[in-house]
Structure formats: structure tokens, C-alpha cells
Design a protein around this motif. Structure first.
Motif, short mmCIF file in Angstrom:
data_model
loop_
_atom_site.label_atom_id
_atom_site.label_comp_id
_atom_site.label_asym_id
_atom_site.label_seq_id
_atom_site.Cartn_x
_atom_site.Cartn_y
_atom_site.Cartn_z
N VAL A 1 0.65 -1.30 0.03
CA VAL A 1 -0.13 -0.12 0.03
C VAL A 1 0.91 1.41 -0.10
CG1 VAL A 1 -1.93 -0.92 1.02
CG2 VAL A 1 -0.13 -0.13 2.55
N GLY A 2 2.18 1.01 0.29
CA GLY A 2 3.04 2.29 0.00
C GLY A 2 4.45 1.83 0.26
N GLU A 3 5.41 2.62 -0.67
CA GLU A 3 6.44 2.26 -1.11
C GLU A 3 7.64 3.37 -1.33
OE1 GLU A 3 7.15 -1.01 -3.90
OE2 GLU A 3 9.35 -1.13 -3.41
N GLN A 4 8.59 3.74 -1.01
CA GLN A 4 9.11 4.82 -1.35
C GLN A 4 10.75 4.60 -1.01
OE1 GLN A 4 8.75 8.52 0.97
NE2 GLN A 4 8.55 9.59 -1.06
N TYR A 5 11.54 5.10 -2.13
CA TYR A 5 12.90 5.05 -2.00
C TYR A 5 13.45 6.56 -2.06
CZ TYR A 5 12.02 0.31 -3.35
OH TYR A 5 11.71 -1.06 -2.94
N LEU A 6 14.43 6.74 -1.12
CA LEU A 6 14.94 8.28 -0.87
C LEU A 6 16.46 8.04 -1.31
CD1 LEU A 6 13.12 8.61 2.48
CD2 LEU A 6 12.23 9.65 0.12
N GLY A 7 17.02 9.18 -1.64
CA GLY A 7 18.18 9.50 -1.88
C GLY A 7 18.81 8.63 -3.28
N THR A 8 19.83 7.72 -2.89
CA THR A 8 20.25 6.92 -3.70
C THR A 8 19.84 5.58 -3.95
OG1 THR A 8 22.03 6.33 -2.28
CG2 THR A 8 22.29 7.97 -3.81
N MET A 9 18.96 5.17 -3.03
CA MET A 9 18.41 4.23 -2.59
C MET A 9 17.52 3.62 -4.07
SD MET A 9 18.14 1.50 -0.25
CE MET A 9 17.02 0.11 0.03
N ALA A 10 17.15 2.26 -4.46
CA ALA A 10 16.57 1.89 -5.60
C ALA A 10 15.98 0.62 -5.21
CB ALA A 10 17.31 1.88 -6.89
N PRO A 11 14.90 0.11 -5.85
CA PRO A 11 14.13 -1.18 -5.44
C PRO A 11 15.29 -2.42 -5.33
CG PRO A 11 12.96 -0.03 -7.04
CD PRO A 11 14.22 0.64 -6.99
N GLY A 12 16.24 -2.41 -6.18
CA GLY A 12 17.21 -3.65 -6.26
C GLY A 12 18.41 -3.38 -5.46
N THR A 13 18.41 -2.18 -4.68
CA THR A 13 19.60 -1.76 -3.81
C THR A 13 19.70 -2.72 -2.55
OG1 THR A 13 19.50 0.43 -4.47
CG2 THR A 13 20.78 -0.06 -2.53
N MET A 14 20.91 -3.33 -2.50
CA MET A 14 21.12 -4.02 -1.27
C MET A 14 21.68 -3.08 0.00
SD MET A 14 20.76 -7.51 -2.34
CE MET A 14 19.51 -6.72 -3.41
N HIS A 15 20.89 -3.15 1.21
CA HIS A 15 20.92 -2.18 2.16
C HIS A 15 21.40 -2.99 3.36
CE1 HIS A 15 20.33 0.72 5.11
NE2 HIS A 15 20.19 1.66 4.40
N LEU A 16 22.44 -2.67 3.88
CA LEU A 16 23.13 -3.43 5.16
C LEU A 16 22.06 -3.38 6.31
CD1 LEU A 16 25.29 -4.90 6.73
CD2 LEU A 16 26.03 -2.72 7.31
N LEU A 17 21.56 -4.59 6.81
CA LEU A 17 20.76 -4.73 7.80
C LEU A 17 20.99 -4.67 9.11
CD1 LEU A 17 18.66 -7.59 5.86
CD2 LEU A 17 18.48 -5.32 5.19
#
Length: 403
Positions: free
Chosen positions: A98-114
């Protein structure tokens, strides 16, 4: 609305790549969290050919009013996300985004450290092995990792690892460079070696840890526990835990992207905080725990008994949590199977990592909220609990049909 905002590509804006002493601080942190594999070694957690799909129903989440967790003021959901160094967020309701947003350099396929959301993934992998009979949570850790026989882990059970209840001595003071949590980073090559006595491998470091309390006592959050659990998984299967996670969890849940985990000089995975993954796949993982262990396409992934056990906790899980030596700021809560429970109801659980990583799971409303961030400091109670309040408020509104 369902936003998907992407700006540019990952870069350090002309400041150059960080050194080992710089990557976890501003102005490098945001870039580092999305580019670990470019300067540190990793082991892939491979996705498969099958991708499970979310439905979509955009709603105006960003205008939702969120009360401050303890002050007499409010902000919109969008303002809470913007003000808490968010790199990406997603809210799903019963398998529908129902909601999804990417900010700055983040993109749908970006691997983000968890960071420590990695612990929840690892503990769940252990649960899958317990379900298949390959791992016995009530056996001693040293049955699976004999290299730890002379350490503080002697006498500890695997169950104590997944619930953070060993008596191993380990300080989690992130801002103290002499604390074991920082020495561990030296051992795996995530920080410059400042203590020559620290071994050059993760298992070697774990073997140096002593014991300062009883096993099975009070809750005591220690990152080393999940690293030891990684070696337990390896001992139980004879395989790299990242490959086990891929085949038992990541592929069965229908991950869209491969993930990866940071490794030491001999390839051992840092499962306490070294996994990087894409936002939607974190939502797929969270969905398992609001859907009885089943994936988006109804395929069984996590045993229902493991999901139920996680929400129910052990007989003394809440007592152990209440007796923690460090404040948890979650009265009435507990920690079970790698997840945090922030209150007495037991219907909401969280996967949490420093610098603002969160998966929110509400089994009553069927809502999953995911947020990946780059807070300037490792811990920030206001940012944590305002994020939790934002997901709680969205969860209730969706459950009541107000959105």
C-alpha cells in the motif's frame, strides 16, 4: 499514494570511498550501507527462478497523522520517515503493498546493510533446520561447534543463542572501541586492527570469549550469539550458512533479488549484522510471520509451530527480558527466536538493527512495515519509537478500513 522515488545512483558525492575507520560514520554511512560489497568481501545468498509477487493498492499513507511517542506533538507519516534518515520504506497489508518509497540513492534492487535484522534471518534459518530435524535447539552449542569447547560457550544450548540468554561475557557498547562488539569487527576485517591480541577470524575470536553469568538466565543482548549460531548451522549441515539460508528461506519465500553477507578472511559469515538485502525481500520475509509461515503464493516456508512459538515465547521469556541488565525500553516485552516483542500483547514483533533498520510484523492486522535507514548514531530511542508508532498507526488504520 504509493510512492517510489529514486534519485540518481549510489556515490559518495565526490568525497571518495571510505576507509575502514570511516565507513560507519557521516558523511560516508549512507553510501556504505548500500555498497558494502564494493569494499568488503561478501558471500551471496542466492535467489531462485521463482519470484512471489505482491498485489498493489496505493493509499495515502504519507498524510497519516502520527503522535510522538512521548511528547505532545504530531507529525505526518511522511514527515516521520523524512526526519529519521530513511533510505527506503514499505508497508504491506495482507500481501498487498500500500506504500513504498525510495529516498536519495536507494533503488528497488539496492542491497542495504541490515545490521541486526540479520539476526532474525539467521534465527529463522535455524528454526527451519529444527523443523527438518537437522538441528536440536536443546543440544549444547559445542556439539555442533567443538572449537568453542574451551570458551564461555561451554554448557550453553542452541536455544540460549536464539533467545540471547547465554552467560558469555560480551559488551555491546557500540561507542566504546574496546567493547567486544567492536573487537569482533577487527577480527572479521570490518575495522582497522587496533588490538593486536584479537584473532584474525570470527571463530577464533568467539573462542576467546569467557563467561560471566549462568546460561539460560536473564536476557542479555549480545551480537556474538548469532555469529555462534551461524557456526552451529554450519556444523549441523556441513555447508556455508549463507547457502543454507538461500536454499531453505530465501528461495522458498520467492525472493526477488539475491542478498549477501559479509565474511571474514576465511569466508565465515558475520550473521549478527552483515546481511544486506533489498527492501521488498525484507517485506516478503516479514509476510511469513503474519501469514502462518506461508509465502505470498501460499507455499509453506516456515513451520507454523515455529511462528507460533516465536509469538508465544517460552515460559519465562518475559521474566528473562524484564531481568535484563541493560534497559530495553520495552516494558512487558520479550525477545524470542531472534525477534523483539515491544509490549505485552505478543501480537507485534520486530526485527531491529542499529542505524535504523526495522521489520514490523502485526499478526492481527496482517501488516508488515519495513524501514532501512542510515541514522548518524547507532542507537536513537526517539527515531526507533516514532517509527514504531508510525507503523502501529498505519497498521490500525488499514485494519479498520480507514485507508
Amino acid at each position: 499514494m504509493c510512492a517510489e522515488t529514486i534519485y540518481g545512483t549510489s556515490s559518495t558525492a565526490g568525497i571518495g570511498a571510505p576507509t575502514l575507520d570511516q565507513w560507519q560514520i557521516a558523511p560516508y554511512l549512507q553510501w556504505s550501507m548500500q555498497n558494502i560489497e564494493s569494499f568488503l568481501p561478501v558471500h551471496q545468498i542466492a535467489s531462485g527462478a521463482r519470484i512471489t509477487e505482491f498485489a498493489r493498492r496505493p493509499v495515502d499513507l504519507e498524510s497519516l497523522i502520527i503522535p510522538h511517542p512521548w511528547e505532545d506533538r504530531v507529525a505526518s507519516f511522511g514527515e516521520v520517515m523524512q526526519s529519521t534518515h530513511t533510505d527506503g520504506w514499505l508497508v504491506a497489508h495482507r500481501g498487498t503493498i500500500v506504500g513504498e518509497q525510495y529516498l536519495g540513492t536507494m533503488a528497488p534492487g539496492t542491497m542495504h546493510l541490515l545490521m541486526s535484522v540479520s539476526k532474525s534471518l539467521t534465527a529463522t534459518t535455524a528454526g527451519l533446520l529444527a523443523g527438518s530435524g537437522e538441528l536440536d535447539l536443546d543440544r549444547p552449542v559445542t556439539d555442533y561447534v567443538p572449537e568453542l569447547a574451551g570458551s564461555g560457550y561451554a554448557g550453553a544450548l542452541v536455544r540460549h543463542l536464539v533467545d540471547m540468554r547465554t552467560g558469555v561475557h560480551f559488551s555491546e557498547e557500540y561507542l566504546n572501541e574496546d567493547a567486544e562488539v567492536r573487537l569482533l569487527e577487527e577480527a572479521i576485517g570490518w575495522a582497522t586492527k587496533k588490538h593486536p591480541e584479537v584473532p584474525n577470524t570470527l571463530l577464533g575470536f568467539l573462542a576467546t570469549l569467557g563467561q560471566d553469568g549462568p546460561h539460560g538466565g536473564a536476557f542479555d543482548y549480545k551480537s556474538c550469539e548469532t555469529d555462534a549460531l551461524g557456526f552451529v548451522i554450519q556444523g549441523a549441515t556441513g555447508r556455508h550458512p549463507a547457502d543454507v539460508m538461500s536454499e531453505r528461506l530465501w528461495q522458498p519465500m520467492g525472493a526477488e533479488f539475491s542478498a549477501h553477507v559479509g565474511v571474514d578472511s576465511v569466508g565465515a559469515g558475520m550473521f549478527d549484522g552483515g546481511v544486506s538485502a533489498a527492501l521488498r525481500d525484507l517485506a516478503r520475509f516479514g509476510h511469513l510471520f503474519v501469514n502462518g509461515g506461508a509465502a505470498l503464493d501460499a507455499a509453506a516456508v516456515v513451520p507454523a509451530w515455529w511462528v507460533d512459538d516465536t509469538y508465544a515465547g517460552g515460559l519465562d521469556s518475559r521474566e528473562a527480558f524484564a531481568n535484563a541488565s541493560e534497559p530495553t525500553l520495552m516494558p512487558g516485552g520479550m525477545y524470542r527466536n531472534g525477534f523483539w516483542f515491544p509490549g505485552e500483547s505478543g501480537d507485534v514483533m520486530l526485527a531491529l538493527g542499529i542505524h535504523g533498520q526495522m521489520i514490523y510484523m502485526n499478526r492481527i492486522t496482517g501488516v508488515v512495515g519495513v524501514k532501512v535507514s542510515s541514522w548518524p548514531t547507532p542507537q536513537d530511542a526517539e527515531k526507533l519509537f516514532w517509527t514504531l508508532r508510525a507503523f502501529d498507526t498505519a497498521s490500525l488504520a488499514l485494519h479498520q478500513g480507514e485507508l
